[in-house]
Design an enzyme around this catalytic site. Sequence first.
Site, PDB file in Angstrom:
ATOM      1  N   LYS A 174       0.874  -1.185   0.000  1.00 38.35           N
ATOM      2  CA  LYS A 174       0.000   0.000   0.000  1.00 38.35           C
ATOM      3  C   LYS A 174       0.903   1.224   0.000  1.00 38.35           C
ATOM      4  O   LYS A 174       1.483   1.586   1.022  1.00 38.35           O
ATOM      5  CB  LYS A 174      -0.884  -0.024   1.256  1.00 38.35           C
ATOM      6  N   GLY A 227       7.102   5.981   7.736  1.00 35.72           N
ATOM      7  CA  GLY A 227       6.202   7.135   7.702  1.00 35.72           C
ATOM      8  C   GLY A 227       6.249   7.898   9.000  1.00 35.72           C
ATOM      9  O   GLY A 227       7.288   7.916   9.681  1.00 35.72           O
ATOM     10  N   SER A 228       5.119   8.492   9.364  1.00 28.52           N
ATOM     11  CA  SER A 228       5.119   9.391  10.518  1.00 28.52           C
ATOM     12  C   SER A 228       5.117   8.611  11.837  1.00 28.52           C
ATOM     13  O   SER A 228       4.668   7.466  11.908  1.00 28.52           O
ATOM     14  CB  SER A 228       3.888  10.298  10.478  1.00 28.52           C
ATOM     15  N   ASN A 229       5.594   9.283  12.882  1.00 29.27           N
ATOM     16  CA  ASN A 229       5.637   8.696  14.213  1.00 29.27           C
ATOM     17  C   ASN A 229       4.266   8.324  14.737  1.00 29.27           C
ATOM     18  O   ASN A 229       4.073   7.257  15.304  1.00 29.27           O
ATOM     19  CB  ASN A 229       6.210   9.727  15.183  1.00 29.27           C
ATOM     20  N   GLY A 232       2.941   5.361  12.911  1.00 29.52           N
ATOM     21  CA  GLY A 232       3.780   4.216  13.252  1.00 29.52           C
ATOM     22  C   GLY A 232       3.432   3.656  14.617  1.00 29.52           C
ATOM     23  O   GLY A 232       3.361   2.443  14.824  1.00 29.52           O
ATOM     24  N   GLU A 249      10.142   2.551  10.470  1.00 29.18           N
ATOM     25  CA  GLU A 249      11.142   3.597  10.273  1.00 29.18           C
ATOM     26  C   GLU A 249      10.372   4.902  10.276  1.00 29.18           C
ATOM     27  O   GLU A 249       9.584   5.171   9.366  1.00 29.18           O
ATOM     28  CB  GLU A 249      11.930   3.385   8.988  1.00 29.18           C
ATOM     29  N   CYS A 283      13.674  11.800   5.790  1.00 29.50           N
ATOM     30  CA  CYS A 283      13.783  11.424   7.205  1.00 29.50           C
ATOM     31  C   CYS A 283      15.156  11.808   7.708  1.00 29.50           C
ATOM     32  O   CYS A 283      15.345  12.055   8.888  1.00 29.50           O
ATOM     33  CB  CYS A 283      13.640   9.916   7.390  1.00 29.50           C
ATOM     34  N   GLU A 384       9.793  17.131  14.701  1.00 26.02           N
ATOM     35  CA  GLU A 384      10.075  16.973  13.272  1.00 26.02           C
ATOM     36  C   GLU A 384       9.168  17.903  12.464  1.00 26.02           C
ATOM     37  O   GLU A 384       7.955  17.918  12.657  1.00 26.02           O
ATOM     38  CB  GLU A 384       9.834  15.531  12.829  1.00 26.02           C
TER      39      GLU A 384
END
Length: 499
Positions: A174, A227-229, A232, A249, A283, A384
């Site tokens: 995806k 992707g984003s924290n 995740g 990651e 990143c 971030e």
Amino acid sequence: MAQEYFNYIDGKWVAAASGKTFASHNPATGELVGRAPESEAQDVARAVEAAARAFEKWRKTPAPRRAEIIHAAADLVRTRKQALGELLTREMGKVLSEALGDVQEAVDMGMYMAGEGRRLNGLLVPSELPNKWAMAVRDPLGVVGIITPWNFPIAVPSWKIFPALVTGNTLVWKPAEDTPVLAVEFVKIFEEAGLPPGVLNLVTGYGVPAGEALVEHPQVKLISFTGSNEIGKTIAIRCAQLGKRVSLELGGKNAIIVLDDADLDLALDGIIWSAFGTSGQRCTAASRVIVTPNVHTKLAESIADRAAKLRLGNGLLPTTDVGPLINQDAVTKVHHYTDIGRGEGAALLVGGERGTEGDLAHGHFYKPTVFDRVLPTMRLAQEEIFGPSLAIIRARDIDDAIRINNSVNFGLSASIYTSNVNKAFAAMRDVTTGIVYINAGTIGSEVQLPFGGTRGTGNGHREGGGPPVLDVFTEWKSIYVDYSGRLQRAQIDTDSLVQ
Ligand code: UN1
């Protein structure tokens, strides 16, 4: 009519069951790049079922044969590098030279993983008992789900797809909703390279419902997510409840440390490239510069000077240094951090506003932004931003600089500029990020070393290359073969063997 693209399920190009599609736009011009299926749970389920059916045959296909297909795919990526790079700039925005680098990284990863087809090293060790053989091999997991970001729309998927395939897994992918067309073009290459139906399946669409359905599906053994924290973390919690492996990651808040003894021109080049390359949407992008007192003022002035001269524009134009951000939400977020920085009392040296002159008005542009006099505890120095926004922080000395570097809730990449070899080695020892650069910026990882980070950047796995990526996509199986023809008890019958 916009060109319509399809999901790839069981070797066939198909629309979403609902017939719904969504649009992908060029972030520099607003032009429509294409429409792709807006997949839902039932599309994901069909893809997972196809992958499950294909698994038995694929796992028993000898790894060197799997690797031949991977090699052929990597070769095709290379042949199409220019076309894919141009499409990448159109759909995602980064300047063409960087887009070509993104595509090249997939060639590199494909070639590296093709080599693994004739290696996939296990372990062969002595047994503690006579006439007994002890070894460990890698088994594939089964169906794996991968969810990838838009900022490296070819490279990052390649870090997951190639290792998953060479180790004998089947996949459902995806991709980010901002870059579905690139995902389709990448999958076409695997089809042409001769990958059997069902081994790699593509479902485009939004995180909810498509990504979520992939996480939830009981037959998916692993979710590999970049992707984003925030997302995740949600995925990790859900995978823990479902008993699935998850490889994450996530973000970064990477710093470049510049010591008084550094070559300042070299540092300046590294800072500009790492902070504003890919418009700061890596990143690994540098969003902090940590500098010691004697060179602080000079360096801050030079950074502001260079940042002000960077030319915003369409990444296909040779005159462009910095492309657009991915979408309007990203512009809003970066600008929000400009307001936060101002509110916290940091000094805005340059930028701090949208780019709207002339043709820029059609795209999502933000001017390279530099803040000075940022304190390590400010949100500007901790969170971030994922855009062209750089915070300059003063440190007393190398120890203070490393402490500041390590004090954020991310740990992906860090760099130090110094001409003192002892200090460089001290930094290599004490910096606690997953990637460390000496006299180079924070970006530029290569596929033959692990990629990933500490703290909030991930959950301990490493992808992007190096042998550890194989651990993400395999289970270890230890095998003991006793050919003594009698009962031999480990840990017990060993005493009598010592003379
Ligand atoms: C990413 O930003 O998610 O080191 C990947 C680099 C690239 C990969 C970045 N090789 O910047």
